[in-house]
Design an enzyme around this catalytic site. Structure first.
Site, PDB file in Angstrom:
ATOM      1  N   ILE A  42       0.878  -1.180  -0.063  1.00 43.28           N
ATOM      2  CA  ILE A  42       0.110  -0.162  -0.127  1.00 43.28           C
ATOM      3  C   ILE A  42       0.948   1.198   0.279  1.00 43.28           C
ATOM      4  CG2 ILE A  42      -1.883   1.354   1.259  1.00 43.28           C
ATOM      5  CD1 ILE A  42      -2.441  -1.683   2.620  1.00 43.28           C
ATOM      6  N   GLU A  43       0.951   1.722  -1.156  1.00 33.12           N
ATOM      7  CA  GLU A  43       1.831   2.902  -1.175  1.00 33.12           C
ATOM      8  C   GLU A  43       1.297   4.120  -0.885  1.00 33.12           C
ATOM      9  OE1 GLU A  43       4.343   1.467  -5.064  1.00 33.12           O
ATOM     10  OE2 GLU A  43       2.895   2.961  -5.430  1.00 33.12           O
ATOM     11  N   CYS A  52       4.841  -2.580   2.925  1.00 35.03           N
ATOM     12  CA  CYS A  52       5.014  -3.642   1.885  1.00 35.03           C
ATOM     13  C   CYS A  52       3.997  -4.928   2.197  1.00 35.03           C
ATOM     14  CB  CYS A  52       6.384  -4.263   2.383  1.00 35.03           C
ATOM     15  SG  CYS A  52       7.776  -3.258   1.975  1.00 35.03           S
ATOM     16  N   GLU A  54       4.332  -8.044   2.760  1.00 32.07           N
ATOM     17  CA  GLU A  54       4.560  -9.014   3.908  1.00 32.07           C
ATOM     18  C   GLU A  54       4.224  -8.470   5.165  1.00 32.07           C
ATOM     19  OE1 GLU A  54       6.532  -7.896   1.194  1.00 32.07           O
ATOM     20  OE2 GLU A  54       8.350  -8.738   1.017  1.00 32.07           O
ATOM     21  N   CYS A  85      12.521  -6.830   1.421  1.00 31.51           N
ATOM     22  CA  CYS A  85      13.265  -5.655   1.758  1.00 31.51           C
ATOM     23  C   CYS A  85      13.953  -6.054   3.269  1.00 31.51           C
ATOM     24  CB  CYS A  85      12.624  -4.450   1.656  1.00 31.51           C
ATOM     25  SG  CYS A  85      11.292  -4.138   2.866  1.00 31.51           S
ATOM     26  N   CYS A  88      11.047  -5.919   6.044  1.00 28.74           N
ATOM     27  CA  CYS A  88      10.332  -7.026   6.053  1.00 28.74           C
ATOM     28  C   CYS A  88      11.028  -8.221   6.525  1.00 28.74           C
ATOM     29  CB  CYS A  88       9.629  -7.563   4.636  1.00 28.74           C
ATOM     30  SG  CYS A  88       8.567  -6.285   4.092  1.00 28.74           S
TER      31      CYS A  88
END
Length: 128
Positions: A42-43, A52, A54, A85, A88
């Site tokens: 969700i940006e 992110c 995850e 990343c 995460c």
């Protein structure tokens, strides 16, 4: 259960809110009690506030009282199986056992299976 989690991770990516990167990520995790939680990235225009896929799945599970996380599958529209990343990886280390299975999925369906410890050896948690 991994095949189901792979399908659910791909399905979750279709709900991603990615107006800036156009890079959807989906995740599906299984708890030891058999519950499944999905998450997507969700940006936000303020990129640091982006979450992110995850972490979305993990935070959904934890916010519902599930701390017994067993396995996670992560999908990205990448040529090779997606690589989580660092943030995460650290969150996975917090909520999964080091031996927990992580399935990474590419856009063509290829997978790589590893453990949380494989993703983040000598993690911060181990320094306690």
């Amino acid at each position: 259960m991994s095949a189901d989690l792979v399908s659910l991770a791909i399905e979750a990516s279709k709900k991603a809110y990615v107006p800036y990167s156009h890079f959807p990520i989906g995740a599906a995790l299984l708890t030891k009690s058999g519950q499944i939680f999905q998450g997507c990235n969700i940006e936000n225009a303020s990129f640091g506030l982006t979450n992110c896929g995850e972490r979305t799945a993990i935070f959904k599970a934890v916010s519902e009282g599930h701390l017994d996380l067993e396995e996670i599958a992560i999908y990205g529209e990448t040529a090779n199986p997606i690589s989580p990343c660092g943030a995460c990886r650290q969150v996975m280390t917090e909520f999964f056992e080091p031996s927990a299975k992580v399935t990474l999925i590419a856009k063509d369906g290829r997978t790589v299976e590893m453990t949380v410890e494989d993703l983040l050896p000598y993690s911060f948690k181990e320094l306690e």
